[in-house]
Design an enzyme around this catalytic site. Structure first.
Site, PDB file in Angstrom:
ATOM      1  N   ALA A 125       0.863  -1.229   0.110  1.00 58.08           N
ATOM      2  CA  ALA A 125       0.012  -0.126   0.015  1.00 58.08           C
ATOM      3  C   ALA A 125       0.952   1.157   0.057  1.00 58.08           C
ATOM      4  O   ALA A 125       2.192   1.147  -0.096  1.00 58.08           O
ATOM      5  CB  ALA A 125      -1.040   0.016   1.222  1.00 58.08           C
TER       6      ALA A 125
ATOM      7  N   LEU B  17       2.106   3.327   2.404  1.00 58.94           N
ATOM      8  CA  LEU B  17       2.912   3.694   3.503  1.00 58.94           C
ATOM      9  C   LEU B  17       3.765   2.494   3.832  1.00 58.94           C
ATOM     10  O   LEU B  17       5.015   2.451   4.520  1.00 58.94           O
ATOM     11  CB  LEU B  17       2.313   4.042   4.822  1.00 58.94           C
ATOM     12  CG  LEU B  17       1.403   5.465   4.638  1.00 58.94           C
ATOM     13  CD1 LEU B  17       1.097   6.065   5.796  1.00 58.94           C
ATOM     14  CD2 LEU B  17       2.595   6.578   3.977  1.00 58.94           C
TER      15      LEU B  17
ATOM     16  N   VAL C 289       2.446  -5.721   3.601  1.00 55.34           N
ATOM     17  CA  VAL C 289       1.658  -6.629   4.409  1.00 55.34           C
ATOM     18  C   VAL C 289       2.067  -8.068   3.916  1.00 55.34           C
ATOM     19  O   VAL C 289       1.973  -8.389   2.821  1.00 55.34           O
ATOM     20  CB  VAL C 289       0.151  -6.618   4.335  1.00 55.34           C
ATOM     21  CG1 VAL C 289      -0.354  -7.622   5.372  1.00 55.34           C
ATOM     22  CG2 VAL C 289      -0.311  -5.028   4.837  1.00 55.34           C
TER      23      VAL C 289
ATOM     24  N   LYS D 162       2.709  -5.879   9.047  1.00 54.62           N
ATOM     25  CA  LYS D 162       2.799  -4.766   8.153  1.00 54.62           C
ATOM     26  C   LYS D 162       4.089  -4.043   8.289  1.00 54.62           C
ATOM     27  O   LYS D 162       4.456  -3.562   9.436  1.00 54.62           O
ATOM     28  CB  LYS D 162       1.503  -3.813   8.777  1.00 54.62           C
ATOM     29  CG  LYS D 162       1.372  -2.479   7.933  1.00 54.62           C
ATOM     30  CD  LYS D 162       0.359  -1.811   8.503  1.00 54.62           C
ATOM     31  CE  LYS D 162      -0.076  -0.515   7.907  1.00 54.62           C
ATOM     32  NZ  LYS D 162      -1.292   0.145   8.336  1.00 54.62           N
TER      33      LYS D 162
ATOM     34  N   ASP E  90      -9.676   6.488   6.721  1.00 54.78           N
ATOM     35  CA  ASP E  90      -9.223   6.241   5.468  1.00 54.78           C
ATOM     36  C   ASP E  90      -9.935   5.505   4.741  1.00 54.78           C
ATOM     37  O   ASP E  90     -10.263   4.014   5.053  1.00 54.78           O
ATOM     38  CB  ASP E  90      -7.760   5.364   5.662  1.00 54.78           C
ATOM     39  CG  ASP E  90      -6.997   5.046   4.510  1.00 54.78           C
ATOM     40  OD1 ASP E  90      -7.624   5.465   3.251  1.00 54.78           O
ATOM     41  OD2 ASP E  90      -5.917   4.692   4.638  1.00 54.78           O
TER      42      ASP E  90
END
Length: 440
Positions: A128, A130, A133, A147, A279
């Site tokens: 993603a 930032l 995973v 993560k 988000d």
């Protein structure tokens, strides 16, 4: 082994990548606009252009990738085939080299993954804006996900917002009405907090407590002994993302069930505990095989003042009961700056609420026919000058992000149901007693 995909960090490097995209992307978007007017399908050139933009934004990660994710959620911005290309940004950015991920884990947790976990998959489940995973299994048998934050991503976020702030300040010099510095700073501060995985774990635990009495809403459990400020370990939730759920061609009942759960997951904590998951990326929601909705990624959670929530709660209550409400007095009390005459302000607010309150005014609302987002956009264009004179407080930016994103997801789900009744139930909840600032 995959090639390393470290995001560029410096302001000039990231600004240069955006500039390089502009020449190619602008031409592609212009072509798409002309073809949309003509009712034609996307060409191979347009697909290639958007694919290039998606790849570049994915490699940049950070705030630049988040902007691309927002584009992929907009039902009207792109035709379906091109929106599906852009949707790759929701969870599948170009990943980091697996050796680099292993090195980060060892540096953060003090040992390599093969010692920390019974199993660890070096291929990412998702990559993603930032971090990415990875699937793993604890020695006690529990399935977890890890993560792992991209190197330098906090600096990349700062660089993106420094570039944005520069442009916003330049606009503000032209006219005070165009000065959006406070909003940019609010976004920068909140997205920068997403790089603190200790805080994210705290927020996830807070939402687990909030949803403890709602068995059809699910939040993964943080595993503190396998987490740090840059690595976050959580129990694994298996299910379909909202996009995968839609691709499975669910029936009307299933669409409404997920839509009702989505409203409660996003709006419920705002009214019960003065905080919201801000988000709205569709990849942050999973539909499980047993019919639950899992809420993921608690990096962006905004807490609000009690009085601010109370004002909005009061408006919602009177709207649902069909009672008169002084919207202008309400927005002033909530901290809006009203820099225009009363007649203009009331006229704009009446137009705004006619669109925004539609789901609350009908016993049954059909999101398959919903035009709230394009109508709101058209109103913004038609009355842009008036909007600039009716400005919300900076801390309402994340609320707007969450609410508009939820509306986009509901529209994509295309469900039909008793939306008004869902909000009535939300208002009946008692306050949880949580301190508004306690979850960051």
């Amino acid at each position: 082994m995959s090639k390393s995909r470290n995001p560029p960090v410096g302001r000039l490097a990231r600004l240069g990548r955006v500039a390089a995209l502009s020449a190619r992307g602008s031409a592609g978007l212009a072509m798409r606009a002309l073809r949309k007017v003509a009712g034609a399908d996307a060409t191979e050139t347009e697909r290639s252009t958007l694919g290039h933009v998606v790849q570049a934004l994915g490699e940049m990660k950070g705030a630049a990738m988040k902007l691309g994710q927002a584009l992929s959620m907009d039902v009207d911005a792109l035709p379906p085939e091109l929106r599906n290309i852009a949707a790759r940004l929701q969870s599948s950015a170009p990943p980091l080299d697996s050796e680099e991920i292993v090195a980060i884990i060892e540096d953060e947790l003090g040992a390599p993954p093969e010692r920390l976990f019974a199993e660890f998959d070096p291929a990412p489940l998702a990559a993603a804006s930032l971090g990415q995973v990875h699937a793993a299994r604890l020695h006690d048998g529990r399935e977890v996900v890890l993560k792992v934050q991209y190197p330098g991503i906090a600096e990349a976020v700062d660089a993106d917002f420094a570039n944005i702030a520069l442009m916003v300040r330049a606009a503000g010099l032209t006219s005070k009405l165009l000065d959006g510095s406070a909003y940019v700073e609010e976004l920068r501060r909140e997205i920068r907090l997403e790089t603190d995985y200790v805080l994210e774990a705290q927020r996830a635990r807070g939402f687990r407590e909030l949803f403890a009495s709602e068995p059809d809403l699910l939040v993964p459990e943080p595993i503190p002994e396998r987490s740090s400020s840059r690595v976050l370990c959580l129990t694994r939730v298996r299910g379909q993302t909202l996009q995968q759920f839609l691709e499975s061609n669910p029936d009307a009942d299933a669409r409404w069930r997920v839509s009702e759960q989505l409203i409660r997951a996003v709006h419920g904590p705002f009214y019960s505990a003065a905080r919201i998951h801000a988000d709205p990326n569709p990849g942050n929601f999973l539909v499980t095989g047993d019919g639950r909705l899992a809420l993921l990624d608690f990096g962006c959670v905004k807490s609000f003042r009690e009085d601010f929530v109370g004002i909005i709660q009061g408006f919602l209550a009177t709207e649902l009961r069909g009672e008169p409400y002084d919207v202008l007095a309400g927005v002033r009390a909530a901290g809006f700056v009203v820099d225009t005459d009363e007649a203009t302000a009331r006229s704009l607010l009446a137009d705004l609420m006619e669109i925004a309150a539609r789901p609350l005014r009908a016993e049954t609302y059909d999101y398959a026919r919903d035009t709230t987002v394009p109508d709101m956009r058209a109103l913004g264009l038609r009355r842009a000058g008036d909007f600039l004179r009716l400005r919300p407080p900076a801390d309402a930016v994340m609320l707007g992000r969450a609410v508009s994103g939820c509306a986009q997801n509901l529209r994509a789900l295309g469900a039909r149901g008793e939306v008004r009744a869902v909000y009535l139930k939300l208002l009946q909840r008692r306050r949880s007693g949580a301190t508004p600032g306690s979850q960051g």
